[in-house]
Design an enzyme around this catalytic site. Sequence first.
Site, PDB file in Angstrom:
ATOM      1  N   ASN A  77       0.823  -1.218   0.000  1.00  0.00           N
ATOM      2  CA  ASN A  77       0.000   0.000   0.000  1.00  0.00           C
ATOM      3  C   ASN A  77       0.849   1.257   0.000  1.00  0.00           C
ATOM      4  O   ASN A  77       1.880   1.309   0.666  1.00  0.00           O
ATOM      5  CB  ASN A  77      -0.875   0.040   1.259  1.00  0.00           C
ATOM      6  CG  ASN A  77      -2.075  -0.846   1.113  1.00  0.00           C
ATOM      7  OD1 ASN A  77      -2.966  -0.567   0.333  1.00  0.00           O
ATOM      8  ND2 ASN A  77      -2.086  -1.928   1.853  1.00  0.00           N
TER       9      ASN A  77
ATOM     10  N   ALA B  50       3.846  -3.385   9.269  1.00  0.00           N
ATOM     11  CA  ALA B  50       3.187  -3.909   8.063  1.00  0.00           C
ATOM     12  C   ALA B  50       4.139  -3.932   6.869  1.00  0.00           C
ATOM     13  O   ALA B  50       3.955  -4.721   5.941  1.00  0.00           O
ATOM     14  CB  ALA B  50       1.944  -3.074   7.744  1.00  0.00           C
TER      15      ALA B  50
ATOM     16  N   GLY C 279       5.128  -6.859   3.582  1.00  0.00           N
ATOM     17  CA  GLY C 279       4.784  -6.461   2.219  1.00  0.00           C
ATOM     18  C   GLY C 279       3.392  -5.874   2.120  1.00  0.00           C
ATOM     19  O   GLY C 279       2.819  -5.783   1.041  1.00  0.00           O
ATOM     20  N   LYS C 280       2.821  -5.468   3.274  1.00  0.00           N
ATOM     21  CA  LYS C 280       1.483  -4.859   3.246  1.00  0.00           C
ATOM     22  C   LYS C 280       1.562  -3.378   2.910  1.00  0.00           C
ATOM     23  O   LYS C 280       0.643  -2.809   2.353  1.00  0.00           O
ATOM     24  CB  LYS C 280       0.801  -5.027   4.607  1.00  0.00           C
ATOM     25  CG  LYS C 280       0.462  -6.473   4.954  1.00  0.00           C
ATOM     26  CD  LYS C 280      -0.057  -6.597   6.389  1.00  0.00           C
ATOM     27  CE  LYS C 280      -0.567  -7.999   6.678  1.00  0.00           C
ATOM     28  NZ  LYS C 280      -0.951  -8.170   8.105  1.00  0.00           N
ATOM     29  N   VAL C 281       2.666  -2.768   3.336  1.00  0.00           N
ATOM     30  CA  VAL C 281       2.880  -1.338   3.097  1.00  0.00           C
ATOM     31  C   VAL C 281       4.199  -1.184   2.361  1.00  0.00           C
ATOM     32  O   VAL C 281       5.202  -1.811   2.715  1.00  0.00           O
ATOM     33  CB  VAL C 281       2.903  -0.551   4.432  1.00  0.00           C
ATOM     34  CG1 VAL C 281       3.390   0.882   4.228  1.00  0.00           C
ATOM     35  CG2 VAL C 281       1.526  -0.552   5.079  1.00  0.00           C
TER      36      VAL C 281
END
Length: 388
Positions: free
Chosen positions: A281, A305, A309-311
């Site tokens: 993100n 995060a 690899g979420k952010v």
Amino acid sequence: MPHRAPGSPGHSAPNYLTGKAIKYYRPRGSADVRQLIEGGFQAFNAGRLSEACHIFADRMLSPEHDTTIGLTVAGALTPAGLGGCVIELMERGLVDFIISTGANLYHDLHYALNFTLHRGSPFVNDVELHEEGVIRIYDVLFPATVLLETDAYVRDFLVRCGIDEPISTSELHLRLGEDLLARREGCENYSVLAAAAKYGVPIYTSSPGDSSIGMNIAYHEFMNNSRLMIDPNKDVNEICAIVLAGHKNGCVILGGGSPKNFYLQAQPTLWEVYGIQKGGNEFFIQFTTDQVVWGGLSGATPSEAVSWGKVNPGVLPDTVVAYVDSTIAFPLFCEYAVGAPFGRRPRRNLVARRRELLATLHAEATAAAVSRPAVGEIETIGDLDRKT
Ligand SMILES: NC(=O)c1ccc[n+]([C@@H]2O[C@H](COP(=O)([O-])OP(=O)(O)OC[C@H]3O[C@@H](n4cnc5c(N)ncnc54)[C@H](O)[C@@H]3O)[C@@H](O)[C@H]2O)c1
């Protein structure tokens, strides 16, 4: 002295339902609120709230970034009257899809069906409330008949809609919203579900069994031999497909809970499971009362995060957590956004695009599967060639 001792001698049961009706508050872009946030909210969590307003209004909403925006909703926000903020954001194209607890959507139905929730006090005698047939959510009070009537509507809807197969929660909520629009003229002004159906905003629920809507679906299957059930796989894939299609992606997280992860897991599902490198993100805003030190996901920071690899690791300046009750932060945040220069965007109508976006996800995942390392061949994460 105010009555704060439940069961005090000589006490006779008051009428608990005399408080003002709770109504959905619609933000209008107040210049005074914008001035307060700009000039008065300078440090600590006021400073973080101001920062969140700027990230949202100046960057996420800017046409330059073309951000697909997910809103996650946990905590009892529709009972507290915050559904009007969500409706305003949807109507203005400022959120593109929503992940909510089932409870918020169930309680939204009370407003759609014109039942009244009342302002009250948290300092009441709950045994007495039980005897009087009054339900309490902290200081929100309403008669138990509201639950029974709302449940009856949900069960009637489930029979009437004729759905007899596994569906996504976005489809369930769309059909519910359409049913409300057909039966209650103008209810898009006082129901999140109806407004979402009208404005093409898909709404997902991360734990569909965990609400009175889910309880009535369970009844419908058990007692009417229905094959209608919620298929969470469809939700996981639809959310992934939406995030994959986003030029940039960003979220506004109210509270924490399972809706937070249901949104954030889309990025790991893409890189870790489908082998599609999306990069995480670009924007992350959270209003929460949860703390990071307990290790739970609800309080986890955008920095944590990044490791999943979420952010996107390159964008930490575009992330913020404000430790503040959402019932205070969210209306202020919405006033700011509505009054901002980019306070209206074209709506994406993702509801109508779900099938097309899923087809793209399928095609990209099929292509990625060809070059995927086999079991035992992955030595480092770099083998997956993650783009960041
Ligand atoms: N009848 C129903 O349908 C019904 C009613 C109530 C709850 N439920 C279910 O029970 C579960 C728990 O409900 P919940 O989401 O209300 O509570 P929760 O306590 O699980 O809260 C979820 C998250 O939001 C945070 N949060 C809650 N209120 C907040 C606030 N005012 N400001 C900032 N952060 C806040 C919490 O700290 C937590 O991280 C849900 O899964 C829900 O679906 C169902």
